[in-house]
Write a protein that holds these residues in place. Structure first.
Motif, PDB file in Angstrom:
ATOM      1  N   ASN A 312      34.041  40.228  41.223  1.00  0.00           N
ATOM      2  CA  ASN A 312      32.822  40.430  42.020  1.00  0.00           C
ATOM      3  C   ASN A 312      32.839  39.601  43.293  1.00  0.00           C
ATOM      4  OD1 ASN A 312      31.768  42.221  40.141  1.00  0.00           O
ATOM      5  ND2 ASN A 312      30.663  40.630  39.018  1.00  0.00           N
ATOM      6  N   ASN A 313      33.332  38.358  43.187  1.00  0.00           N
ATOM      7  CA  ASN A 313      33.328  37.498  44.369  1.00  0.00           C
ATOM      8  C   ASN A 313      34.306  37.999  45.426  1.00  0.00           C
ATOM      9  OD1 ASN A 313      32.519  34.915  45.742  1.00  0.00           O
ATOM     10  ND2 ASN A 313      34.725  34.588  45.583  1.00  0.00           N
ATOM     11  N   GLN A 314      35.470  38.447  44.986  1.00  0.00           N
ATOM     12  CA  GLN A 314      36.441  38.970  45.947  1.00  0.00           C
ATOM     13  C   GLN A 314      35.892  40.218  46.644  1.00  0.00           C
ATOM     14  OE1 GLN A 314      40.102  40.833  44.544  1.00  0.00           O
ATOM     15  NE2 GLN A 314      41.282  39.571  45.990  1.00  0.00           N
ATOM     16  N   TYR A 315      35.281  41.095  45.851  1.00  0.00           N
ATOM     17  CA  TYR A 315      34.691  42.307  46.434  1.00  0.00           C
ATOM     18  C   TYR A 315      33.569  41.947  47.414  1.00  0.00           C
ATOM     19  CZ  TYR A 315      32.226  46.755  46.827  1.00  0.00           C
ATOM     20  OH  TYR A 315      31.619  47.882  47.328  1.00  0.00           O
ATOM     21  N   ASN A 316      32.664  41.075  46.982  1.00  0.00           N
ATOM     22  CA  ASN A 316      31.521  40.728  47.828  1.00  0.00           C
ATOM     23  C   ASN A 316      31.949  40.012  49.104  1.00  0.00           C
ATOM     24  OD1 ASN A 316      29.628  41.837  46.075  1.00  0.00           O
ATOM     25  ND2 ASN A 316      29.401  39.935  44.909  1.00  0.00           N
ATOM     26  N   THR A 317      32.996  39.190  49.006  1.00  0.00           N
ATOM     27  CA  THR A 317      33.487  38.505  50.203  1.00  0.00           C
ATOM     28  C   THR A 317      34.002  39.524  51.215  1.00  0.00           C
ATOM     29  OG1 THR A 317      34.111  36.585  48.844  1.00  0.00           O
ATOM     30  CG2 THR A 317      35.048  36.717  51.053  1.00  0.00           C
ATOM     31  N   CYS A 318      34.758  40.512  50.721  1.00  0.00           N
ATOM     32  CA  CYS A 318      35.246  41.581  51.606  1.00  0.00           C
ATOM     33  C   CYS A 318      34.083  42.397  52.168  1.00  0.00           C
ATOM     34  CB  CYS A 318      36.187  42.506  50.840  1.00  0.00           C
ATOM     35  SG  CYS A 318      37.750  41.762  50.356  1.00  0.00           S
ATOM     36  N   PHE A 319      33.159  42.743  51.289  1.00  0.00           N
ATOM     37  CA  PHE A 319      32.030  43.590  51.684  1.00  0.00           C
ATOM     38  C   PHE A 319      31.240  42.957  52.828  1.00  0.00           C
ATOM     39  CE2 PHE A 319      27.506  44.614  51.289  1.00  0.00           C
ATOM     40  CZ  PHE A 319      27.527  45.997  51.338  1.00  0.00           C
ATOM     41  N   TRP A 320      30.886  41.687  52.678  1.00  0.00           N
ATOM     42  CA  TRP A 320      30.053  41.055  53.700  1.00  0.00           C
ATOM     43  C   TRP A 320      30.825  40.754  54.977  1.00  0.00           C
ATOM     44  CZ3 TRP A 320      25.134  41.636  53.714  1.00  0.00           C
ATOM     45  CH2 TRP A 320      24.467  41.854  52.504  1.00  0.00           C
ATOM     46  N   GLN A 321      32.128  40.568  54.872  1.00  0.00           N
ATOM     47  CA  GLN A 321      32.923  40.424  56.095  1.00  0.00           C
ATOM     48  C   GLN A 321      32.940  41.733  56.875  1.00  0.00           C
ATOM     49  OE1 GLN A 321      34.314  37.807  57.640  1.00  0.00           O
ATOM     50  NE2 GLN A 321      33.371  36.509  56.078  1.00  0.00           N
ATOM     51  N   LEU A 322      33.037  42.840  56.151  1.00  0.00           N
ATOM     52  CA  LEU A 322      33.007  44.147  56.817  1.00  0.00           C
ATOM     53  C   LEU A 322      31.647  44.402  57.461  1.00  0.00           C
ATOM     54  CD1 LEU A 322      34.905  46.268  54.133  1.00  0.00           C
ATOM     55  CD2 LEU A 322      35.707  45.759  56.454  1.00  0.00           C
ATOM     56  N   GLY A 338      38.291  52.040  45.678  1.00  0.00           N
ATOM     57  CA  GLY A 338      39.657  52.264  45.217  1.00  0.00           C
ATOM     58  C   GLY A 338      40.653  51.191  45.595  1.00  0.00           C
ATOM     59  N   THR A 339      40.228  50.160  46.328  1.00  0.00           N
ATOM     60  CA  THR A 339      41.166  49.100  46.726  1.00  0.00           C
ATOM     61  C   THR A 339      41.461  48.169  45.555  1.00  0.00           C
ATOM     62  OG1 THR A 339      39.312  47.750  47.522  1.00  0.00           O
ATOM     63  CG2 THR A 339      40.457  49.119  49.145  1.00  0.00           C
ATOM     64  N   LEU A 340      42.667  47.623  45.539  1.00  0.00           N
ATOM     65  CA  LEU A 340      43.085  46.677  44.511  1.00  0.00           C
ATOM     66  C   LEU A 340      42.912  45.247  45.015  1.00  0.00           C
ATOM     67  CD1 LEU A 340      46.375  48.484  43.391  1.00  0.00           C
ATOM     68  CD2 LEU A 340      44.090  48.674  42.375  1.00  0.00           C
ATOM     69  N   ALA A 341      43.158  44.287  44.124  1.00  0.00           N
ATOM     70  CA  ALA A 341      42.992  42.874  44.491  1.00  0.00           C
ATOM     71  C   ALA A 341      43.889  42.510  45.670  1.00  0.00           C
ATOM     72  CB  ALA A 341      43.298  41.985  43.292  1.00  0.00           C
ATOM     73  N   GLY A 342      45.142  43.017  45.650  1.00  0.00           N
ATOM     74  CA  GLY A 342      46.064  42.717  46.750  1.00  0.00           C
ATOM     75  C   GLY A 342      45.578  43.282  48.072  1.00  0.00           C
ATOM     76  N   ASP A 343      45.001  44.479  48.024  1.00  0.00           N
ATOM     77  CA  ASP A 343      44.459  45.093  49.244  1.00  0.00           C
ATOM     78  C   ASP A 343      43.325  44.242  49.815  1.00  0.00           C
ATOM     79  OD1 ASP A 343      46.164  47.287  48.828  1.00  0.00           O
ATOM     80  OD2 ASP A 343      44.684  48.239  47.510  1.00  0.00           O
ATOM     81  N   LYS A 344      42.509  43.723  48.934  1.00  0.00           N
ATOM     82  CA  LYS A 344      41.371  42.910  49.387  1.00  0.00           C
ATOM     83  C   LYS A 344      41.863  41.587  49.981  1.00  0.00           C
ATOM     84  CE  LYS A 344      38.007  44.869  46.136  1.00  0.00           C
ATOM     85  NZ  LYS A 344      38.874  45.689  45.285  1.00  0.00           N
ATOM     86  N   ASP A 345      42.900  41.007  49.372  1.00  0.00           N
ATOM     87  CA  ASP A 345      43.465  39.770  49.931  1.00  0.00           C
ATOM     88  C   ASP A 345      43.973  40.002  51.355  1.00  0.00           C
ATOM     89  OD1 ASP A 345      43.041  37.745  48.121  1.00  0.00           O
ATOM     90  OD2 ASP A 345      44.827  38.178  46.937  1.00  0.00           O
ATOM     91  N   LYS A 346      44.677  41.126  51.559  1.00  0.00           N
ATOM     92  CA  LYS A 346      45.195  41.445  52.895  1.00  0.00           C
ATOM     93  C   LYS A 346      44.057  41.656  53.889  1.00  0.00           C
ATOM     94  CE  LYS A 346      49.460  43.592  51.192  1.00  0.00           C
ATOM     95  NZ  LYS A 346      50.208  44.877  51.039  1.00  0.00           N
ATOM     96  N   LEU A 347      43.000  42.331  53.425  1.00  0.00           N
ATOM     97  CA  LEU A 347      41.850  42.568  54.298  1.00  0.00           C
ATOM     98  C   LEU A 347      41.222  41.251  54.740  1.00  0.00           C
ATOM     99  CD1 LEU A 347      39.689  44.420  55.582  1.00  0.00           C
ATOM    100  CD2 LEU A 347      38.493  44.381  53.381  1.00  0.00           C
ATOM    101  N   LEU A 348      41.055  40.336  53.795  1.00  0.00           N
ATOM    102  CA  LEU A 348      40.439  39.049  54.131  1.00  0.00           C
ATOM    103  C   LEU A 348      41.309  38.253  55.104  1.00  0.00           C
ATOM    104  CD1 LEU A 348      38.999  37.966  50.655  1.00  0.00           C
ATOM    105  CD2 LEU A 348      37.719  38.726  52.660  1.00  0.00           C
TER     106      LEU A 348
END
Length: 414
Positions: A312-322, A338-348
């Motif tokens: 949840n924290n990884q998703y929310n961190t990405c969400f609010w940055q977007l 549909g994004t995976l944990a690795g995709d979210k790390d790259k996005l951040l």
């Protein structure tokens, strides 16, 4: 929040907690009997307490002497004692003391707005009303308040007496399975709105999380059978030891008393963490009780909550940055679908954020427990040189791996 309105010159020294039980009234006569029982109990207790404190305050008796004097006395004898010794006519005391209080939803015609020409627009609305009445289980009281008849039904006759044992048979007393770990999970209700109204920092408000932790510490200290607690966001799970006999393992009482204390603490401690911000309305939490038969299954539950914290924290961190980058909330949700944990790390990393270096409290949640001289683990799971005897500590560390539990064997051996 209401304390100051009624006690403006008196400090609230510690927060109250309340326990509750469920009464299943399957028929209207059961409800009528229950109301009569509670109002009779109000009268009996108030009459006795009035006599007791008059004897102590004005009569100069000790509490034990006053209790001995009142032992075995009937209602008439107590009334005579008050009148003859203290010139008190019990029937003229405040009716709220003698009869208790009823809160009703009454229907009223209310002005909701005005038309362009200034004429009022009226609607039928329900408003709360506090009533003090002599016999709330009587037909006359019920007939006087149409809302009661419409929502609950009508009484067929007045009743003068009720047996408490008859009503106790309708009490729903779920006793939790013996010799199992009890987990009381507390969750904030409508906390998205609460956090918006109170302008919490997104995705994580450090002060709000520390407030939750402070409330958890208070619960662990107050209820000694609590051996461990884990919290993230607006939820906290409290673990009671396997052989706990707290409230005879009655689920409704355990859940209600822990939830109410947690909520009271949240309100009371608000200014400690948000000194420049008013609490606009009180939060409320729900709770549930679950039993786990073994330490392994209990650890699986706690591991699940910590994994959920990370996801949840990884998703929310990405969400609010977007969202901060200019996307709408729906666009941000669709982008992350549909994004995976690795995709979210790259996005951040595109936003200059290394997820692994975010505060560990955000990523791993908070563990609250009694430290009894075990090795204290710090954030990177390395032993700390500091040992503190018999105090409640808050740690932010990996509770999925065995290393934490090996370092704190007294938690699961409580």
């Amino acid at each position: 929040m209401k304390w100051r309105e009624f006690f403006p010159h008196k400090e609230l020294r510690y927060p109250p907690s309340f326990c509750a039980k469920v009464i299943s009234c399957g028929a209207i006569y059961v409800l009528q009997s229950y109301l009569l029982w509670r109002q009779n109990d109000c009268h009996t207790n108030n009459l006795c307490n009035t006599c007791l404190w008059e004897l102590i305050i004005k009569g100069g008796k000790t509490e034990s002497e006053a209790l001995e004097l009142l032992k075995g006395t009937c209602k008439e004898e107590k009334n005579n004692l008050l009148f003859e010794n203290f010139e008190i006519n019990y029937q003229k005391l405040n009716e709220m003391f003698r009869q208790g209080s009823c809160i009703l939803k009454t229907e009223v015609i209310d002005v909701v707005k005005h038309n362009e020409n200034g004429s009022p627009v009226r609607r039928l609305r329900k408003k709360l009303r506090i009533v003090h009445s002599k016999n709330i289980a009587g037909i006359s009281f019920w007939n006087k308040h149409k809302c009661l008849r419409n929502e609950l039904g009508s009484f067929s006759k007045d009743i003068a007496k009720v047996e408490p044992d008859f009503l106790k048979s309708f009490q729903f007393e779920k006793r939790l399975m013996p010799s199992t770990w009890i987990v009381i999970r507390i969750d904030g209700c409508h906390f998205h709105r609460f956090s918006d109204v109170h302008e919490f920092v997104k995705p994580n408000d450090e002060q709000a999380l520390k407030l939750m932790n402070s409330c958890a510490v208070a619960v662990v200290k107050e209820f000694q059978d609590t051996v461990f607690a884990y919290g993230v966001s607006d939820e906290y799970s409290f673990v009671l030891k396997k052989d706990s006999q707290f409230y005879q393992r009655r689920a409704s009482k355990i859940v209600s008393v822990m939830v109410s204390l947690f909520t009271s603490m949240y309100t009371m401690k608000w200014k400690d963490f948000f000194p420049e911000r008013d609490l606009k309305y009180p939060p409320y939490f729900d709770g549930r009780a679950v039993c786990y038969p073994s330490s392994e299954i209990l650890r699986d539950y706690l591991a699940w909550r910590q994994v959920d914290c990370h996801i949840n924290n990884q998703y929310n961190t990405c969400f609010w940055q977007l969202v901060k980058s200019g996307k709408s909330k729906s666009e941000a949700q669709n982008f992350l679908k549909g994004t995976l944990a690795g995709d979210k790390d790259k996005l951040l990393k595109q936003f200059g954020i290394d997820y692994s270096k975010l505060p560990v409290m955000f990523r791993q949640g908070s563990s609250t427990f009694w430290d009894k001289g075990d090795i204290i683990m710090i954030n990177n799971n390395k032993p700390s040189d500091e040992n503190s005897q018999n105090k409640v500590v808050i740690e932010h560390c990996n509770i999925i791996e065995s290393s934490f539990w090996c370092a704190h064997p007294t938690i699961l051996n409580a």
